[in-house]
Design a protein around this motif. Sequence first.
Motif, PDB file in Angstrom:
ATOM      1  N   GLY A 158      43.335 -45.196   8.900  1.00 53.19           N
ATOM      2  CA  GLY A 158      44.282 -45.779   9.659  1.00 53.19           C
ATOM      3  C   GLY A 158      43.898 -45.994  11.419  1.00 53.19           C
ATOM      4  O   GLY A 158      44.287 -47.333  11.686  1.00 53.19           O
ATOM      5  N   ARG A 159      43.470 -45.198  12.054  1.00 60.53           N
ATOM      6  CA  ARG A 159      42.864 -44.899  13.197  1.00 60.53           C
ATOM      7  C   ARG A 159      42.136 -45.999  13.128  1.00 60.53           C
ATOM      8  O   ARG A 159      42.206 -46.795  14.358  1.00 60.53           O
ATOM      9  N   ALA A 160      40.910 -45.745  12.526  1.00 65.73           N
ATOM     10  CA  ALA A 160      39.579 -47.022  12.428  1.00 65.73           C
ATOM     11  C   ALA A 160      40.196 -48.404  12.304  1.00 65.73           C
ATOM     12  O   ALA A 160      39.679 -49.354  13.179  1.00 65.73           O
ATOM     13  N   TYR A 195      33.641 -44.156  14.457  1.00 65.15           N
ATOM     14  CA  TYR A 195      34.435 -43.994  15.239  1.00 65.15           C
ATOM     15  C   TYR A 195      35.831 -42.902  14.552  1.00 65.15           C
ATOM     16  O   TYR A 195      34.440 -42.472  13.185  1.00 65.15           O
ATOM     17  N   PRO A 196      35.537 -41.623  15.161  1.00 65.86           N
ATOM     18  CA  PRO A 196      35.658 -40.364  15.327  1.00 65.86           C
ATOM     19  C   PRO A 196      36.900 -40.407  14.201  1.00 65.86           C
ATOM     20  O   PRO A 196      37.781 -40.769  14.188  1.00 65.86           O
ATOM     21  N   GLY A 215      35.657 -42.106  10.986  1.00 72.73           N
ATOM     22  CA  GLY A 215      36.080 -40.739  10.595  1.00 72.73           C
ATOM     23  C   GLY A 215      34.134 -39.919  10.661  1.00 72.73           C
ATOM     24  O   GLY A 215      33.919 -39.085  10.409  1.00 72.73           O
ATOM     25  N   ALA A 216      33.568 -40.584  11.605  1.00 73.07           N
ATOM     26  CA  ALA A 216      32.289 -40.246  12.086  1.00 73.07           C
ATOM     27  C   ALA A 216      31.745 -39.185  12.571  1.00 73.07           C
ATOM     28  O   ALA A 216      31.065 -39.157  13.517  1.00 73.07           O
ATOM     29  N   HIS A 217      32.545 -37.999  12.271  1.00 74.52           N
ATOM     30  CA  HIS A 217      31.959 -36.891  12.935  1.00 74.52           C
ATOM     31  C   HIS A 217      31.659 -35.851  11.835  1.00 74.52           C
ATOM     32  O   HIS A 217      31.978 -35.935  10.886  1.00 74.52           O
ATOM     33  N   LYS A 218      31.177 -34.722  12.555  1.00 75.57           N
ATOM     34  CA  LYS A 218      30.515 -33.484  11.664  1.00 75.57           C
ATOM     35  C   LYS A 218      31.328 -32.201  11.361  1.00 75.57           C
ATOM     36  O   LYS A 218      31.114 -31.016  10.839  1.00 75.57           O
ATOM     37  N   ARG A 219      32.805 -32.071  11.810  1.00 78.53           N
ATOM     38  CA  ARG A 219      33.768 -31.355  12.091  1.00 78.53           C
ATOM     39  C   ARG A 219      33.735 -30.898  10.487  1.00 78.53           C
ATOM     40  O   ARG A 219      34.341 -29.518  10.680  1.00 78.53           O
ATOM     41  N   LEU A 271      29.966 -36.415  17.894  1.00 79.98           N
ATOM     42  CA  LEU A 271      30.507 -37.713  18.688  1.00 79.98           C
ATOM     43  C   LEU A 271      32.132 -37.482  18.530  1.00 79.98           C
ATOM     44  O   LEU A 271      32.958 -36.426  18.644  1.00 79.98           O
ATOM     45  N   VAL A 272      32.020 -37.851  19.888  1.00 80.99           N
ATOM     46  CA  VAL A 272      33.368 -37.189  20.610  1.00 80.99           C
ATOM     47  C   VAL A 272      34.910 -38.883  20.724  1.00 80.99           C
ATOM     48  O   VAL A 272      36.037 -38.468  21.093  1.00 80.99           O
TER      49      VAL A 272
END
Length: 280
Positions: free
Chosen positions: A173-175, A279-280, A249-253, A145-146
């Motif tokens: 907060g961003r999401a 949402y990344p 924060g739905a990413h795998k980093r 996800l980006v």
Amino acid sequence: MVRNIVVGHDGSRSSEVAVAQATRLAELSGGRISFATVTTVDEADLGVEAPGAEPDLATLALEPAAREGGDDDRAALEQPLSLEDIHRRCQELNIVCENEQLFGRHPGARLLRRSWLAELLVIGRGGERRSGLPGRNTTFLLTELVTPTLVCARQYVELRSVLIPYKLSVRGGRALSFAAGLCQTLGAELDVLVCEPRRSDAREAQTAAERFLRAYHLESSTDVALAQPHEAVQSAALERTSSLIIIPGAHKRNYIFPWQRNETLWRALEVPGAAVLAYP
């Protein structure tokens, strides 16, 4: 708010749901839609420097190849809408749209690269092999996800009730800001579920969320779950009959191995009848 929307379209039933969902979003937000269709070609046709030629390693590690036929319900759709029909519908709604023909070895990887320049990517669930497990390309797009990515439900849904599991953090907060702006555009109700195991942290996060939402003209509520987001999201969405779940924060980093996933995201995908926005 969302003005640049890219829709993955391959003529399948799930992608047509994505088209309908994106069209409604564009109608309300005044956005522009790009319908992206990926044609699969081999490495010899692409050349070494062609975009989308990178190997789809995460997908190969996660799942077996999808069986032929695409979506399970593709056969149930006797006459899929053509791009001409879709354009005609957009013209009726005064929505600016265009077609994009992309080429790559792996549709998921090519569409991911196209999403770099989008404010929102809208996709279907693809050929699900079991409930809550999207198809191969959808899985890849969520794993790598980006950009904010909306995974539609199996059928078109009116986005009237939005749920976001919230933690007091930069990502949260961003999401939350994105969710509030989207709900204001849609005229939807926003349910904020503060997920903090400690009561003191939960009270602080709830106060911060309520203060933040005062800047928006929307109907909202904040509740507290003394648990982690992946433990609370399913029951909360079912209880509230949420039509859209936004996962921050739905990413795998932060994960060590390529097959590890965001557990909250995959729990949300199992909620029947709900769309999910990663949402990344």
